[in-house]
Design a protein around this motif. Structure first.
Motif, short mmCIF file in Angstrom:
data_model
loop_
_atom_site.label_atom_id
_atom_site.label_comp_id
_atom_site.label_asym_id
_atom_site.label_seq_id
_atom_site.Cartn_x
_atom_site.Cartn_y
_atom_site.Cartn_z
N GLU A 48 0.83 -1.21 0.00
CA GLU A 48 0.00 0.00 0.00
C GLU A 48 0.86 1.26 0.00
N GLY A 49 1.92 1.23 -0.76
CA GLY A 49 2.88 2.33 -0.78
C GLY A 49 2.26 3.67 -1.14
N LYS A 50 1.40 3.70 -2.14
CA LYS A 50 0.80 4.96 -2.56
C LYS A 50 -0.06 5.55 -1.44
N ARG A 51 -0.83 4.71 -0.78
CA ARG A 51 -1.69 5.20 0.30
C ARG A 51 -0.85 5.70 1.47
N MET A 52 0.23 5.00 1.81
CA MET A 52 1.09 5.43 2.90
C MET A 52 1.80 6.73 2.54
N GLN A 53 2.21 6.84 1.28
CA GLN A 53 2.86 8.06 0.80
C GLN A 53 1.90 9.24 0.91
N ASP A 54 0.68 9.03 0.44
CA ASP A 54 -0.32 10.10 0.49
C ASP A 54 -0.60 10.52 1.94
N ALA A 55 -0.69 9.54 2.84
CA ALA A 55 -0.96 9.84 4.26
C ALA A 55 0.19 10.64 4.87
#
Length: 174
Positions: free
Chosen positions: A90-97
């Motif tokens: 879930e790299g994109k979601r963690m990055q966005d967070a």
């Protein structure tokens, strides 16, 4: 021609397809940026401790603290954007967070700093007015950081990254 197509089709049917590996930055490098930014915020507290006990000294200390942590939040968001998402599922979601947290925190601190800067330290009610300024509401944003720390794929990186170890030693996140 038909035989070539038949043979080409047979070879690919036997190979099971698996999902592509996550793309992005090394998780340890990524969490090092997160912990480094949080560490700068913790270090910024020293600006308040060094403040003179006068109203102007207190104002100057709070402004210095605001400048330090606003810069830390903004720089961390920039570094994370430049580094890219962590190489996890879930790299994109963690990055966005994470980028959202640091960007939001920088903006909130900037608003708080502007309100403090507008106060007159010579005003007899300065201390009262300063104490009644609404503090930055980082509650929702800190939930995003807790989500990062509790992510099963990032947890090992938080344990080994030197910046995170220093932050733990300084009494930061657990």
């Amino acid at each position: 021609m038909a035989l070539g197509l038949a043979l080409a089709g047979c070879g690919s049917a036997d190979v099971p397809s698996k999902p592509p590996a996550p793309q992005g930055a090394d998780p340890v490098a990524w969490v090092s940026v997160v912990c480094g930014g949080l560490g700068e915020v913790v270090t910024g507290v020293s600006a308040i401790a060094k403040a003179q006990p006068t109203p102007q000294g207190q104002k100057d200390g709070l402004l210095a603290f605001s400048d330090t942590i606003q810069r830390a939040f903004a720089n961390t968001a920039f570094k994370l954007e430049r580094l890219g998402q962590p190489r996890i599922t879930e790299g994109k979601r963690m990055q966005d967070a994470a980028v959202g947290f640091f960007t939001s925190a920088a903006g909130t601190v900037g608003i708080q700093r502007a309100r403090l800067a507008a106060l007159d330290a010579k005003d007899p009610d300065f201390a009262q007015k300063a104490s009644h300024l609404p503090g930055p509401d980082l509650g929702a944003a800190s939930g995003q950081i807790r989500e990062l720390i509790s992510n099963k794929e990032l947890a090992p990186a938080f344990q080994v990254a030197p910046a995170c170890q220093r932050l733990n030693t300084a009494g930061g996140h657990r």
